[in-house]
Design a protein around this motif. Sequence first.
Motif, PDB file in Angstrom:
ATOM      1  N   GLY A  79     -61.443 -25.356  14.885  1.00  0.00           N
ATOM      2  CA  GLY A  79     -60.883 -26.504  14.971  1.00  0.00           C
ATOM      3  C   GLY A  79     -60.298 -26.310  13.415  1.00  0.00           C
ATOM      4  N   ALA A  80     -60.355 -25.283  12.302  1.00  0.00           N
ATOM      5  CA  ALA A  80     -59.936 -25.318  11.643  1.00  0.00           C
ATOM      6  C   ALA A  80     -57.952 -25.080  11.874  1.00  0.00           C
ATOM      7  N   GLU A  81     -57.413 -25.476  10.503  1.00  0.00           N
ATOM      8  CA  GLU A  81     -56.081 -25.978  10.479  1.00  0.00           C
ATOM      9  C   GLU A  81     -55.410 -24.794  10.148  1.00  0.00           C
ATOM     10  N   SER A  82     -56.341 -23.323  10.034  1.00  0.00           N
ATOM     11  CA  SER A  82     -55.747 -21.936  10.371  1.00  0.00           C
ATOM     12  C   SER A  82     -56.577 -21.280   9.198  1.00  0.00           C
ATOM     13  N   GLY A  83     -56.563 -19.923   9.744  1.00  0.00           N
ATOM     14  CA  GLY A  83     -57.460 -19.042   9.335  1.00  0.00           C
ATOM     15  C   GLY A  83     -57.526 -18.479   7.805  1.00  0.00           C
ATOM     16  N   PRO A  84     -58.893 -18.236   7.655  1.00  0.00           N
ATOM     17  CA  PRO A  84     -59.225 -17.366   6.376  1.00  0.00           C
ATOM     18  C   PRO A  84     -59.092 -16.041   6.360  1.00  0.00           C
ATOM     19  N   LEU A  85     -58.014 -15.311   7.541  1.00  0.00           N
ATOM     20  CA  LEU A  85     -57.632 -13.814   7.121  1.00  0.00           C
ATOM     21  C   LEU A  85     -56.154 -14.028   6.498  1.00  0.00           C
ATOM     22  N   ASN A  86     -55.774 -12.890   5.586  1.00  0.00           N
ATOM     23  CA  ASN A  86     -54.187 -12.761   5.229  1.00  0.00           C
ATOM     24  C   ASN A  86     -53.898 -10.918   4.829  1.00  0.00           C
ATOM     25  N   ILE A  87     -54.061 -10.797   6.013  1.00  0.00           N
ATOM     26  CA  ILE A  87     -53.431  -9.246   5.467  1.00  0.00           C
ATOM     27  C   ILE A  87     -52.411  -8.776   4.389  1.00  0.00           C
ATOM     28  N   TYR A  88     -51.731 -10.115   3.922  1.00  0.00           N
ATOM     29  CA  TYR A  88     -50.101  -9.767   3.321  1.00  0.00           C
ATOM     30  C   TYR A  88     -50.828 -10.215   1.899  1.00  0.00           C
ATOM     31  N   SER A  89     -51.732  -9.229   1.351  1.00  0.00           N
ATOM     32  CA  SER A  89     -53.073  -9.719  -0.063  1.00  0.00           C
ATOM     33  C   SER A  89     -53.030  -8.267  -0.632  1.00  0.00           C
ATOM     34  N   PHE A  90     -53.240  -7.948  -1.600  1.00  0.00           N
ATOM     35  CA  PHE A  90     -53.909  -7.159  -2.207  1.00  0.00           C
ATOM     36  C   PHE A  90     -55.351  -6.241  -1.537  1.00  0.00           C
ATOM     37  N   THR A  91     -56.101  -7.360  -1.449  1.00  0.00           N
ATOM     38  CA  THR A  91     -57.364  -6.453  -0.524  1.00  0.00           C
ATOM     39  C   THR A  91     -56.910  -6.911   0.971  1.00  0.00           C
ATOM     40  N   GLY A  92     -56.066  -6.684   1.439  1.00  0.00           N
ATOM     41  CA  GLY A  92     -55.472  -6.582   2.729  1.00  0.00           C
ATOM     42  C   GLY A  92     -55.107  -4.916   3.148  1.00  0.00           C
ATOM     43  N   ILE A 112     -47.134  -4.340   3.808  1.00  0.00           N
ATOM     44  CA  ILE A 112     -48.003  -4.915   3.270  1.00  0.00           C
ATOM     45  C   ILE A 112     -47.518  -5.236   2.124  1.00  0.00           C
ATOM     46  N   ALA A 113     -47.775  -4.357   0.953  1.00  0.00           N
ATOM     47  CA  ALA A 113     -47.377  -5.232  -0.137  1.00  0.00           C
ATOM     48  C   ALA A 113     -45.905  -5.565  -0.085  1.00  0.00           C
ATOM     49  N   ILE A 114     -45.064  -4.918   0.062  1.00  0.00           N
ATOM     50  CA  ILE A 114     -43.688  -5.960   0.256  1.00  0.00           C
ATOM     51  C   ILE A 114     -43.279  -7.001   0.423  1.00  0.00           C
ATOM     52  N   PRO A 115     -43.824  -7.226   1.856  1.00  0.00           N
ATOM     53  CA  PRO A 115     -44.133  -8.849   2.422  1.00  0.00           C
ATOM     54  C   PRO A 115     -44.804  -9.266   1.087  1.00  0.00           C
ATOM     55  N   ALA A 116     -46.078  -9.064   0.443  1.00  0.00           N
ATOM     56  CA  ALA A 116     -46.200  -9.860  -0.337  1.00  0.00           C
ATOM     57  C   ALA A 116     -45.930 -10.107  -1.783  1.00  0.00           C
ATOM     58  N   ARG A 117     -45.073  -9.088  -2.069  1.00  0.00           N
ATOM     59  CA  ARG A 117     -44.353  -9.298  -3.315  1.00  0.00           C
ATOM     60  C   ARG A 117     -44.928  -8.683  -4.039  1.00  0.00           C
TER      61      ARG A 117
END
Length: 575
Positions: free
Chosen positions: A150-163, A239-244
């Motif tokens: 029921g959270a407002e958003s999920g914890p994962l973001n592939i557009y990141s260095f970790t992703g 992944i990296a370019i959209p993540a800036r």
Amino acid sequence: MAAPSLESSQAPVPRAGRWDATWLLWIAIIAILLILVVSPFVYLVLTSFQAEGTGDFTLSNYATAYGRARYIDALFNSLKLGAGAALLAGAFAIPLAWGVARTDMPGRGFTRMLVLVTFITPPYTGAVAWILLAGPNAGWLNRFYVFVTGAESGPLNIYSFTGLVVVIALYSFPYIFIFTTAALELVSSEMEDAANILGAGTWRTMRRVTLPLALPAILGGLIICFLEAIALFASPAMIAIPARFNVVTTQLYQFFGNPVRVEVAAAYAMPLLGVTVLLILVQRLITARKGFATLTGKGGERRPIRLGPWRWVVFGYAMLVASLSVFLPYIFLVQSSLAKAWGRGFSLDNITLRNFDFVLFEHATAAKSVINSFLYAGAAATAAVLITLGIAYIVTRRLVPFAEVLGFLCVAPFVIPGVVLAIGFYAAYAPPPLSLYGTALILILAFTTRFLPIGYVNASAALRSLNPEMEEAVRVLGGSRLMALRRVVAPLLKRSLLGAWLLIFIPATRELSSAIFLYGPNTKVASVMIFDMSEEGNFEYLSALALILQVLTLPLLWLGQRALGRDFMLRRTAT
């Protein structure tokens, strides 16, 4: 009955040093090797010191390449990416390799098969799948988390260095698995038994005895993963370019924008080439050490370690890794390829074959890009096999005094990232008078050069297993070396040559790092088309095209398995 004379009983023996027309072939092969390997890198180095337009000597390209903070940041990002991806890949691969090679873990053959599937999955296909899974808003794992909690958003973001680190690690860990499994399968159970007698349990023996014996192979695999990570283009671009943020390969791609700054790109590529060569030298030093011998003349029994209930825990870990690299990605690639809109889910009214129909029959260049991929890969594989067979023959039979140098040139492309290779080809063959930029020929030449090491390693190993006396018999009877090669060597090596051809053809069909810098409007290949579709956000069409490419590869895998063994890709690349 008169005894035959000595003269009539002797076969004609070729005179030492006589001219053999086959030398024309050897000279041609050596010249082609120099054109493919030496010329692009001579031009690459020279171009990095040339002023644009005039060609005058200058250091301004290096000043430009490293004169802005974001360019330096991209270099450090690549080094961090390589280290992070290699360590995570080791965490994925080493427990799997130990479970498969040393224990009674169930499903060991199934696990090998899943690693093979991961191995043949292009990194950019894995990146697309994980964008579908872990996109910050519409990714399926985030949507599932929101639905459950029921959270407002999920914890994962592939557009990141970790992703990006996770995605690259998931599709590079097979290298460590291959190296480590090959080493662990040589470890004698007697060494582990000795540790058990002294009171060490299964897990301590694994940590203190078994894995340390495989340390050179593990470190070698980690280095290969590091090099793979810093040389990749597609996954960072998606992944990296959209993540800036940038890494070296995406920054090089930007240098090829409008206008093309090939001189600056050549200067910027030098540290990447230097790091790659340095780490390969480190790997050679590690694998050459003598203190890790596991195979002796005494032989040794190799028994699987009994894990008891823990074997299911190890199997569960294997399936977890497989879920991240194979099951989840392919489930959602298939869903996306069959969906009218991938974000609408698995409902029946969202299923369509329209995406495949559009890609195969309606899109202006998608089907042609697949045909181009297979044609160029086939031509490159054939050329690479023929060239490396000739070079391996020259080296193993020592036909020239500088034979070892030729062998080194054949394996040199292994330490050269695809983007650096492409920039070298651009610098050498794009300008007049050749003007090969955007042609099929420059792509075929680049693919051939990229995969020369695979052909050479296979051809060299196979030729060393043949006794030269069989060829000398042809020579004694008056035949040329070319006849011996055609009538004796080639038929005996046909299985090895087929294996080398397949091992070159399959990765060449998905090669992107070099193709992205060299293709033209009429020579676009499937990997470039998939990258273009990802930039446009056409994930339904992209998924369909990626699956078509994978399905077309399956008959080749079947052929390789029938001709060369079940795990021919994993086992042969490990050698």
